[in-house]
Design an enzyme around this catalytic site. Structure first.
Site, PDB file in Angstrom:
ATOM      1  N   ASN A  37       3.776  -4.885   2.687  1.00 54.79           N
ATOM      2  CA  ASN A  37       4.732  -5.534   3.343  1.00 54.79           C
ATOM      3  C   ASN A  37       4.853  -4.389   4.190  1.00 54.79           C
ATOM      4  OD1 ASN A  37       6.060  -7.061   4.579  1.00 54.79           O
ATOM      5  ND2 ASN A  37       7.467  -7.766   2.495  1.00 54.79           N
ATOM      6  N   HIS A 122      13.121 -19.377  -5.558  1.00 54.75           N
ATOM      7  CA  HIS A 122      14.300 -18.925  -4.857  1.00 54.75           C
ATOM      8  C   HIS A 122      14.854 -19.722  -4.386  1.00 54.75           C
ATOM      9  CE1 HIS A 122      12.525 -14.905  -4.348  1.00 54.75           C
ATOM     10  NE2 HIS A 122      11.986 -15.435  -4.941  1.00 54.75           N
ATOM     11  N   ARG A 147      16.355 -18.338  -9.444  1.00 53.71           N
ATOM     12  CA  ARG A 147      16.394 -16.995  -9.019  1.00 53.71           C
ATOM     13  C   ARG A 147      17.678 -17.477  -7.740  1.00 53.71           C
ATOM     14  NH1 ARG A 147      14.324 -12.460  -5.706  1.00 53.71           N
ATOM     15  NH2 ARG A 147      15.390 -13.053  -4.181  1.00 53.71           N
ATOM     16  N   TYR A 159      20.353  -9.043   1.790  1.00 56.68           N
ATOM     17  CA  TYR A 159      19.661  -9.017   0.874  1.00 56.68           C
ATOM     18  C   TYR A 159      19.253 -10.407  -0.469  1.00 56.68           C
ATOM     19  CZ  TYR A 159      15.782  -8.848  -1.978  1.00 56.68           C
ATOM     20  OH  TYR A 159      14.627  -9.747  -2.701  1.00 56.68           O
ATOM     21  N   ASP A 210      18.537 -10.812  -9.253  1.00 55.86           N
ATOM     22  CA  ASP A 210      17.984  -9.875  -8.373  1.00 55.86           C
ATOM     23  C   ASP A 210      19.218  -9.044  -7.876  1.00 55.86           C
ATOM     24  OD1 ASP A 210      16.014  -7.733  -7.524  1.00 55.86           O
ATOM     25  OD2 ASP A 210      14.895  -8.757  -6.323  1.00 55.86           O
ATOM     26  N   HIS A 212      18.149  -6.209  -6.710  1.00 56.90           N
ATOM     27  CA  HIS A 212      16.938  -5.656  -5.830  1.00 56.90           C
ATOM     28  C   HIS A 212      17.988  -3.531  -5.915  1.00 56.90           C
ATOM     29  CE1 HIS A 212      14.419  -5.077  -2.268  1.00 56.90           C
ATOM     30  NE2 HIS A 212      14.084  -6.003  -2.864  1.00 56.90           N
ATOM     31  N   GLU A 236      17.503  -8.606 -12.294  1.00 60.60           N
ATOM     32  CA  GLU A 236      16.052  -7.449 -11.976  1.00 60.60           C
ATOM     33  C   GLU A 236      16.615  -6.597 -11.172  1.00 60.60           C
ATOM     34  OE1 GLU A 236      13.520 -10.616  -9.807  1.00 60.60           O
ATOM     35  OE2 GLU A 236      12.571  -9.121  -8.723  1.00 60.60           O
ATOM     36  N   GLU A 262       8.811  -5.010  -9.803  1.00 58.67           N
ATOM     37  CA  GLU A 262       7.457  -5.489  -8.967  1.00 58.67           C
ATOM     38  C   GLU A 262       6.964  -3.994  -7.544  1.00 58.67           C
ATOM     39  OE1 GLU A 262      10.764  -8.084  -6.964  1.00 58.67           O
ATOM     40  OE2 GLU A 262      11.093  -6.433  -5.374  1.00 58.67           O
ATOM     41  N   ARG A 283       7.654  -6.388 -14.137  1.00 61.77           N
ATOM     42  CA  ARG A 283       7.520  -7.604 -13.146  1.00 61.77           C
ATOM     43  C   ARG A 283       6.009  -6.684 -13.029  1.00 61.77           C
ATOM     44  NH1 ARG A 283      10.457  -8.521  -9.842  1.00 61.77           N
ATOM     45  NH2 ARG A 283       9.573 -10.671  -9.433  1.00 61.77           N
ATOM     46  N   HIS A 312       6.018 -10.303 -10.127  1.00 68.74           N
ATOM     47  CA  HIS A 312       6.569 -10.715  -8.527  1.00 68.74           C
ATOM     48  C   HIS A 312       5.457 -11.735  -7.801  1.00 68.74           C
ATOM     49  CE1 HIS A 312       6.914  -7.499  -5.208  1.00 68.74           C
ATOM     50  NE2 HIS A 312       8.135  -9.387  -5.079  1.00 68.74           N
ATOM     51  N   ASP A 316       5.228 -12.174   0.242  1.00 66.34           N
ATOM     52  CA  ASP A 316       4.321 -11.235   1.146  1.00 66.34           C
ATOM     53  C   ASP A 316       3.649 -11.428  -0.050  1.00 66.34           C
ATOM     54  OD1 ASP A 316       6.885 -10.108  -0.124  1.00 66.34           O
ATOM     55  OD2 ASP A 316       5.695  -8.418  -0.587  1.00 66.34           O
ATOM     56  N   GLU A 339       6.817 -15.702 -11.127  1.00 64.91           N
ATOM     57  CA  GLU A 339       8.107 -15.675  -9.624  1.00 64.91           C
ATOM     58  C   GLU A 339       6.781 -16.662  -8.820  1.00 64.91           C
ATOM     59  OE1 GLU A 339       8.722 -12.620  -7.349  1.00 64.91           O
ATOM     60  OE2 GLU A 339      10.297 -13.435  -5.952  1.00 64.91           O
ATOM     61  N   TRP A 402      16.708  -0.426  -0.648  1.00 73.29           N
ATOM     62  CA  TRP A 402      16.757  -2.066  -0.476  1.00 73.29           C
ATOM     63  C   TRP A 402      15.762  -2.191  -1.178  1.00 73.29           C
ATOM     64  CZ3 TRP A 402      12.991  -5.265   0.930  1.00 73.29           C
ATOM     65  CH2 TRP A 402      13.904  -6.696   1.300  1.00 73.29           C
TER      66      TRP A 402
HETATM   67  O1  LIG Z   1      10.411 -11.788  -4.647  1.00 70.14           O
HETATM   68  C1  LIG Z   1      11.735 -10.774  -4.939  1.00 70.14           C
HETATM   69  O2  LIG Z   1      11.934 -10.670  -6.669  1.00 70.14           O
HETATM   70  C2  LIG Z   1      11.692  -9.659  -4.461  1.00 70.14           C
HETATM   71  O3  LIG Z   1      12.719  -8.452  -4.186  1.00 70.14           O
HETATM   72  C3  LIG Z   1      11.178  -9.699  -2.857  1.00 70.14           C
HETATM   73  C4  LIG Z   1      10.559  -8.274  -2.441  1.00 70.14           C
HETATM   74  O4  LIG Z   1      11.775  -8.233  -1.623  1.00 70.14           O
HETATM   75  C5  LIG Z   1       9.679  -8.291  -1.471  1.00 70.14           C
HETATM   76  O5  LIG Z   1       8.310  -9.070  -2.130  1.00 70.14           O
HETATM   77  C6  LIG Z   1       9.309  -6.940  -0.630  1.00 70.14           C
HETATM   78  O6  LIG Z   1       8.290  -7.113  -0.062  1.00 70.14           O
HETATM   79 MG   LIG Z   2      13.015  -7.846  -6.492  1.00 71.59          MG
END
Ligand SMILES: O=C(O)C(=O)C[C@H](O)[C@H](O)CO
Ligand SMILES: [Mg+2]
Length: 402
Positions: A37, A122, A147, A159, A210, A212, A236, A262, A283, A312, A316, A339, A402
């Site tokens: 991605n 999600h 989630r 996010y 998450d 992140h 996560e 991920e 993951r 994951h 994407d 996921e 991020w």
């Molecule tokens: O699916 C998740 O847990 C993510 O954090 C998604 C990510 O932001 C995404 O796959 C980034 O490309």
């Molecule tokens: Mg994630």
């Protein structure tokens, strides 16, 4: 038997996907996902300029040898570009081998350990009320695990908050969007969200969250502790994991289950986390971690330490990764959860697939290979569009995770 031809197909049915197609002299072909991605073209060039020329004439049945050739042979090991390219080759070769054996991929891996794969969806909302509504919609669709991500009062563009209902896509066309981050506001808000979700939906639905990579280990420990009353399935990416040791502090302070991986590319990224039992779920998935061949090694190491898989599966990762992951999930003994962010109808039309969702579970289907194909005519309708993931800054302008 020989690899006769290999091609990279780039398509953008709403978002970019990179697919490798390997064709053999026996008429059997296979496909693998190589999507990274926001950095898609780097993998395209790596495959076209440096990998495909080495594949032509090789015996596609020698999956392990080809994997080692691409990993060791490059001299420059690991990293997301290299490992996504190796993953695409590896996935396509397993697809070919399973088709030659006239078997679904899971049979070639050792057979199914379960009939169906528990998935989490999600639920995103701009605020608490919207997130509660989104969770309700997922419950209505039959999801057993959800989630939950929500906008935080006083923060702009957080996010995890989807654009549009039920489909979530983090990348945006054009240059990266700048988002804002404020940890104290977030830490105050998240427990109120899960308090509301438990009050409304009870204890039966599994809830996930998450973070992140945005917290320090100490902040992550605080969050894990404050979420304990709500019995999360996992928290996560609580903190960045380049330093695997960082998870020790979180672990010492909370029993909230931890998931990470991920963005990992090899077993070396999670070896200490697994061996020191600092996490509960790993993951890594097919496209990011070197394909089925390497993912199996990670899962086997994890099984020694009672760490389970939680691959994951964001949008994407193409349906090719999803199909391969589901065959893997249905085989792997230490499976945890998968996921599942549903792809758009346009994406599903480009990648016809055998897997299906029913009542909270995904079924890989019993087609031979990994069960996912690419409709090249359909793919050709959608040319590549540059797109990036967002970036985050603290309120004083400092670049953040991020
Ligand atoms: O699916 C998740 O847990 C993510 O954090 C998604 C990510 O932001 C995404 O796959 C980034 O490309
Ligand atoms: Mg994630």
């Amino acid at each position: 038997m020989k690899i006769e031809r290999a091609r990279v197909i780039v398509t953008c049915p709403g978002r970019n996907f990179v697919t490798l197609k390997i064709e053999t002299d026996q008429g059997v072909s296979g496909i693998g996902d190589a999507t990274l991605n926001g950095r898609e073209k780097a993998v395209v060039a790596y495959l076209e300029d440096h990998v495909i020329p080495c594949l032509i004439g090789k015996d596609p049945r020698r999956i392990e040898d080809i994997w080692q050739y691409l990993y060791r042979g490059a001299y420059w090991r690991r990293g997301p570009v290299t490992m996504s390219a190796i993953a695409a080759v590896d996935t396509a070769l397993w697809d070919i081998k399973a088709k030659m054996a006239n078997m679904p991929l899971y049979d070639l891996l050792g057979g199914q350990s379960r009939d169906r794969v528990l998935v989490y969806g999600h639920a995103n909302g701009a605020d608490l009320a919207e997130t509660v509504d989104a969770v309700a919609r997922y419950v209505d669709m039959g999801y057993k695990a959800i989630r939950a991500q929500s906008g935080v009062p006083g923060m702009k563009d957080v996010y995890g908050v989807g654009r549009g209902k039920l489909f979530y896509e983090p990348a945006g066309v054009g240059l990266p969007q700048e988002t804002q981050w404020n940890t104290p506001k977030y830490l105050r808000f998240v427990p109120t969200l899960f308090d509301k979700l438990r009050e409304k939906f009870g204890l039966d639905v599994q809830l996930l969250h998450d973070a992140h990579h945005r917290l320090t280990p100490n902040e992550a420990a605080q969050l894990g502790k404050s979420l304990e009353p709500y019995g999360l399935f996992w928290l996560e990416d609580a903190t960045p994991a380049e330093n695997q040791e960082a998870f020790r502090l979180i672990r010492q302070h909370t029993t909230t289950p931890l998931a990470v991986g991920e963005i990992f590319n090899t077993i070396w990224d999670c070896k200490d986390l697994i061996q020191n039992q600092l996490i509960d779920y790993i993951r890594t998935t097919v496209v990011r971690a070197g394909g089925i061949t390497h993912l199996r090694r990670i899962a086997d190491l994890a099984s020694l330490y009672q760490v389970r898989t939680g691959s994951h599966g964001a949008t994407d990762l193409s349906p090719v990764t999803m199909g391969a992951a589901l065959h893997f999930d249905t085989w792997v003994p230490n499976f945890g959860i998968q996921e599942y962010m549903r792809h758009s109808p346009e994406t599903d039309a480009v990648f016809p697939h055998a897997y299906r969702f029913e009542d909270g579970y995904l079924y890989p289907g019993d087609a031979v290979g990994h069960g996912v194909d690419i409709d090249e005519k359909e793919a050709a309708k959608y040319p590549y569009e540059p797109a990036y993931l967002p970036v985050a800054r603290l309120e004083d302008g400092t670049m953040w995770n991020w």
